[in-house]
Design a protein around this motif. Sequence first.
Motif, PDB file in Angstrom:
ATOM      1  N   GLY A 194       0.775  -1.227   0.000  1.00  0.00           N
ATOM      2  CA  GLY A 194       0.000   0.000   0.000  1.00  0.00           C
ATOM      3  C   GLY A 194       0.807   1.277   0.000  1.00  0.00           C
ATOM      4  O   GLY A 194       0.234   2.373  -0.039  1.00  0.00           O
ATOM      5  N   PHE A 195       2.136   1.172   0.034  1.00  0.00           N
ATOM      6  CA  PHE A 195       2.927   2.406   0.080  1.00  0.00           C
ATOM      7  C   PHE A 195       2.902   3.116  -1.275  1.00  0.00           C
ATOM      8  O   PHE A 195       2.210   4.110  -1.441  1.00  0.00           O
ATOM      9  CB  PHE A 195       4.359   2.122   0.527  1.00  0.00           C
ATOM     10  CG  PHE A 195       5.221   3.343   0.537  1.00  0.00           C
ATOM     11  CD1 PHE A 195       4.931   4.406   1.374  1.00  0.00           C
ATOM     12  CD2 PHE A 195       6.319   3.456  -0.312  1.00  0.00           C
ATOM     13  CE1 PHE A 195       5.715   5.554   1.366  1.00  0.00           C
ATOM     14  CE2 PHE A 195       7.107   4.595  -0.319  1.00  0.00           C
ATOM     15  CZ  PHE A 195       6.806   5.644   0.518  1.00  0.00           C
ATOM     16  N   HIS A 208       6.270   2.086   5.796  1.00  0.00           N
ATOM     17  CA  HIS A 208       4.813   2.165   5.703  1.00  0.00           C
ATOM     18  C   HIS A 208       4.152   1.181   6.665  1.00  0.00           C
ATOM     19  O   HIS A 208       3.239   1.546   7.427  1.00  0.00           O
ATOM     20  CB  HIS A 208       4.399   1.872   4.261  1.00  0.00           C
ATOM     21  CG  HIS A 208       2.922   1.922   4.026  1.00  0.00           C
ATOM     22  ND1 HIS A 208       2.162   3.048   4.247  1.00  0.00           N
ATOM     23  CD2 HIS A 208       2.055   0.960   3.586  1.00  0.00           C
ATOM     24  CE1 HIS A 208       0.899   2.800   3.950  1.00  0.00           C
ATOM     25  NE2 HIS A 208       0.811   1.538   3.548  1.00  0.00           N
ATOM     26  N   ASP A 230      -4.734   7.881   0.873  1.00  0.00           N
ATOM     27  CA  ASP A 230      -4.297   7.405   2.189  1.00  0.00           C
ATOM     28  C   ASP A 230      -5.211   6.333   2.770  1.00  0.00           C
ATOM     29  O   ASP A 230      -4.744   5.400   3.426  1.00  0.00           O
ATOM     30  CB  ASP A 230      -4.155   8.581   3.160  1.00  0.00           C
ATOM     31  CG  ASP A 230      -5.461   9.341   3.350  1.00  0.00           C
ATOM     32  OD1 ASP A 230      -6.141   9.620   2.360  1.00  0.00           O
ATOM     33  OD2 ASP A 230      -5.791   9.653   4.506  1.00  0.00           O
ATOM     34  N   PHE A 249       1.314   7.487  -3.809  1.00  0.00           N
ATOM     35  CA  PHE A 249       0.017   6.818  -3.692  1.00  0.00           C
ATOM     36  C   PHE A 249      -0.484   6.853  -2.258  1.00  0.00           C
ATOM     37  O   PHE A 249      -1.674   7.066  -1.997  1.00  0.00           O
ATOM     38  CB  PHE A 249       0.141   5.363  -4.174  1.00  0.00           C
ATOM     39  CG  PHE A 249      -1.107   4.538  -3.969  1.00  0.00           C
ATOM     40  CD1 PHE A 249      -2.122   4.538  -4.920  1.00  0.00           C
ATOM     41  CD2 PHE A 249      -1.262   3.754  -2.829  1.00  0.00           C
ATOM     42  CE1 PHE A 249      -3.275   3.784  -4.728  1.00  0.00           C
ATOM     43  CE2 PHE A 249      -2.403   2.994  -2.631  1.00  0.00           C
ATOM     44  CZ  PHE A 249      -3.412   3.015  -3.590  1.00  0.00           C
ATOM     45  N   SER A 250       0.432   6.653  -1.312  1.00  0.00           N
ATOM     46  CA  SER A 250       0.040   6.606   0.099  1.00  0.00           C
ATOM     47  C   SER A 250      -0.415   7.963   0.614  1.00  0.00           C
ATOM     48  O   SER A 250      -1.106   8.046   1.633  1.00  0.00           O
ATOM     49  CB  SER A 250       1.211   6.101   0.954  1.00  0.00           C
ATOM     50  OG  SER A 250       2.323   6.967   0.861  1.00  0.00           O
ATOM     51  N   SER A 285      -4.425   3.101   0.976  1.00  0.00           N
ATOM     52  CA  SER A 285      -3.068   2.719   1.362  1.00  0.00           C
ATOM     53  C   SER A 285      -3.035   2.115   2.765  1.00  0.00           C
ATOM     54  O   SER A 285      -2.400   1.081   3.004  1.00  0.00           O
ATOM     55  CB  SER A 285      -2.154   3.945   1.299  1.00  0.00           C
ATOM     56  OG  SER A 285      -0.867   3.642   1.764  1.00  0.00           O
TER      57      SER A 285
END
Length: 242
Positions: free
Chosen positions: A172-173, A214, A182, A177-178, A185
């Motif tokens: 999910g990082f 992350h 959020d 994108f994170s 992520s």
Amino acid sequence: MKVELFIPCFVDQIYPETAFNTVKVLEKAGCEVVYNTNQTCCGQPAFNAGFWDDAKAIGSKFLNDFSDNGVIVSPSASCTGMVRNYYGDLFTNTTAHNKCRAIQGNIYELSDFLVNILQFDYFGAELEGRAVYHDSCSGLRECKIKEEPRQLLSKVLGLELLNMPDNETCCGFGGTFSVKFDAISSAMAQQKVDHAMDMNADYIISTDASCLMHLQGYIDKQQLPIKTLHLADVLAGGWGNV
């Protein structure tokens, strides 16, 4: 063998101990490690965000900071993958084309280099506990490493390596994108950590500090009894100074 060490931004700024442990591991494997203190970033954040002119400027510095006839090793599949797979988009048909191609063929992620080039997988490392290995997207898909980290971890005394469900799924990082997504992520990090917790793992181990940062952020926020570790830190553990 003489190797040039590339330490990515995340490791340099947040996990410097991983950089020092990478040196320890390479030296124990018989390498002479050279580190150019002028090195900075590979340009991946700018490249992924669409700022290709900025990425090219940073990448040009990277090409100047490393030699085109030496072996380059990095404790990051993400940054290694950036140079190997995307520098061609920035430097093909430019004056840096030939040097870029040479460096792309000479840069290796740490576990890939140890197992496939040096054929060295036992360091006398020790770590008591149960662990799962997280396949980072860059490691699995850009650097094509899967068995190499597991082979190295299988030789760590006291460590039980478990096969985690969905270990090839993204944590999910994904850089920006994170930040932009959020909620998604964080949910992806939760899923990854939940799978590890379901197996009663003590550690989540990977080749990428960004993934581990992350996941550790989610772990710390939820105050969970599990810890992330970089592969280099595991391999350097238990045998003292070289």
